[in-house]
Design a protein around this motif. Sequence first.
Motif, PDB file in Angstrom:
ATOM      1  N   UNK A  63       0.831  -1.197   0.000  1.00  0.00           N
ATOM      2  CA  UNK A  63       0.000   0.000   0.000  1.00  0.00           C
ATOM      3  C   UNK A  63       0.873   1.257   0.000  1.00  0.00           C
ATOM      4  N   UNK A  64       0.332   2.391  -0.540  1.00  0.00           N
ATOM      5  CA  UNK A  64       1.072   3.655  -0.454  1.00  0.00           C
ATOM      6  C   UNK A  64       0.984   4.234   0.943  1.00  0.00           C
ATOM      7  N   UNK A  65       2.087   4.799   1.412  1.00  0.00           N
ATOM      8  CA  UNK A  65       2.098   5.434   2.736  1.00  0.00           C
ATOM      9  C   UNK A  65       3.247   6.424   2.793  1.00  0.00           C
ATOM     10  N   UNK A  66       2.910   7.670   3.119  1.00  0.00           N
ATOM     11  CA  UNK A  66       3.934   8.701   3.294  1.00  0.00           C
ATOM     12  C   UNK A  66       4.795   8.932   2.071  1.00  0.00           C
ATOM     13  N   UNK A  67       4.203   8.824   0.881  1.00  0.00           N
ATOM     14  CA  UNK A  67       4.951   9.097  -0.344  1.00  0.00           C
ATOM     15  C   UNK A  67       5.801   7.943  -0.837  1.00  0.00           C
ATOM     16  N   UNK A  68       5.659   6.760  -0.229  1.00  0.00           N
ATOM     17  CA  UNK A  68       6.394   5.590  -0.681  1.00  0.00           C
ATOM     18  C   UNK A  68       5.481   4.373  -0.584  1.00  0.00           C
ATOM     19  N   UNK A  69       6.004   3.224  -0.988  1.00  0.00           N
ATOM     20  CA  UNK A  69       5.230   1.988  -0.934  1.00  0.00           C
ATOM     21  C   UNK A  69       5.732   1.134   0.214  1.00  0.00           C
ATOM     22  N   UNK A  70       4.802   0.607   0.978  1.00  0.00           N
ATOM     23  CA  UNK A  70       5.175  -0.214   2.130  1.00  0.00           C
ATOM     24  C   UNK A  70       4.453  -1.557   2.049  1.00  0.00           C
ATOM     25  N   UNK A  71       5.134  -2.567   2.573  1.00  0.00           N
ATOM     26  CA  UNK A  71       4.538  -3.899   2.672  1.00  0.00           C
ATOM     27  C   UNK A  71       3.864  -4.013   4.032  1.00  0.00           C
ATOM     28  N   UNK A  72       2.624  -4.389   4.030  1.00  0.00           N
ATOM     29  CA  UNK A  72       1.897  -4.561   5.296  1.00  0.00           C
ATOM     30  C   UNK A  72       2.580  -5.634   6.133  1.00  0.00           C
ATOM     31  N   UNK A  73       2.438  -5.584   7.476  1.00  0.00           N
ATOM     32  CA  UNK A  73       3.049  -6.611   8.333  1.00  0.00           C
ATOM     33  C   UNK A  73       2.761  -8.016   7.819  1.00  0.00           C
ATOM     34  N   UNK A  74       3.804  -8.838   7.834  1.00  0.00           N
ATOM     35  CA  UNK A  74       3.730 -10.180   7.260  1.00  0.00           C
ATOM     36  C   UNK A  74       3.452 -11.197   8.358  1.00  0.00           C
ATOM     37  N   UNK A  75       2.388 -11.930   8.207  1.00  0.00           N
ATOM     38  CA  UNK A  75       1.969 -12.911   9.204  1.00  0.00           C
ATOM     39  C   UNK A  75       1.973 -14.309   8.593  1.00  0.00           C
ATOM     40  N   UNK A  76       2.559 -15.269   9.332  1.00  0.00           N
ATOM     41  CA  UNK A  76       2.611 -16.634   8.836  1.00  0.00           C
ATOM     42  C   UNK A  76       2.680 -17.633   9.969  1.00  0.00           C
ATOM     43  N   UNK A  77       2.960 -18.878   9.605  1.00  0.00           N
ATOM     44  CA  UNK A  77       3.059 -19.938  10.607  1.00  0.00           C
ATOM     45  C   UNK A  77       4.289 -20.798  10.310  1.00  0.00           C
TER      46      UNK A  77
END
Length: 330
Positions: free
Chosen positions: A271-285
Amino acid sequence: MSQALVRIAAAWLLVLMLAVAGGIVAVNVVNNTLASPQQPVREYLDALQKGEGEKALGLLRASVPQSNAAMLDGTALQTATARISGIKYGEAEDRGNNQVMVPIDYTIDGSELRTEFLLERSGTEWLFFHTWAIVPAALPVLDVTVVNASEATLNGVPVNMPNGRNSFAVFYPGEYEASLAGEYFSAAATTATVPGRELPVAPLNLMTEATDGLKEAVGSKVNEFLDTCADTADKEQKLQPDCPFYHTTNNRVIDGTIDWSISEYPTISIEPFGGRWVVAPLNGKARIEAQQVDLFTGAVTYVNNVHDFSFTTRLDIDADTVKVTPLLSY
């Protein structure tokens, strides 16, 4: 002899009268067609449809505001008028001071529209034929914005978007379509219709999204990091490796039996955030399998636990290079 002369004179007079009447009719016909107020408008629209921006600008006698001129010629201009159909020229309406208004009705994508052109009498030619010219005015300006991108496509032409925005001088009537179709980022096409110079032009705002290609590229790097982390933890036989996942126990785990694996990989969201692109927190097992010895009873049991984990990353994109840096906290 005198009667013959009279008949000849009468015949010549009739011919002269017919010639004068024919001349008057011809003048009226020319003034209502080739020299009519509608003619400059016809020539202007013809120039638009042929992509002849310089000619169109001369006929419109318009000033070009401070803006990008990418839409004023060639393919971009032809595209703007490609969907105009069913043009009907209305009768000139007197507006006083040797000015008239010429309306045209037409459709764009099925929508019925009208544009009004104000013209002024600019003189006569050959003593009889009126000349008309469109009253000068400034061209409309179309504002375009795009989220987190420095380029876009407008009417099929690549355009620069410094800081995600730009303004374009445009002709009217016309339709303008903006889109973004990059390898890693894209935005659905959005259109604006410019029917005339009087009404404000609605801006085109491109809502950029990460493409499936970018998500796959990031997902591949994240999965590679997790697989490598699990393999390294196996080689080092660690319960708490330098990874997003770990296992704690009060028992003694038998060395050589620890086996880490990823049972559920994270879903990638960018997603865009603060003028750059960020990866949302990654959740796994992550799954750990091992053998352990109970310190009180000495019994050996089998460990098969699944642990939830979460971590963040920093995403850097440079030209065709995608870099994903895991950010782990211990």
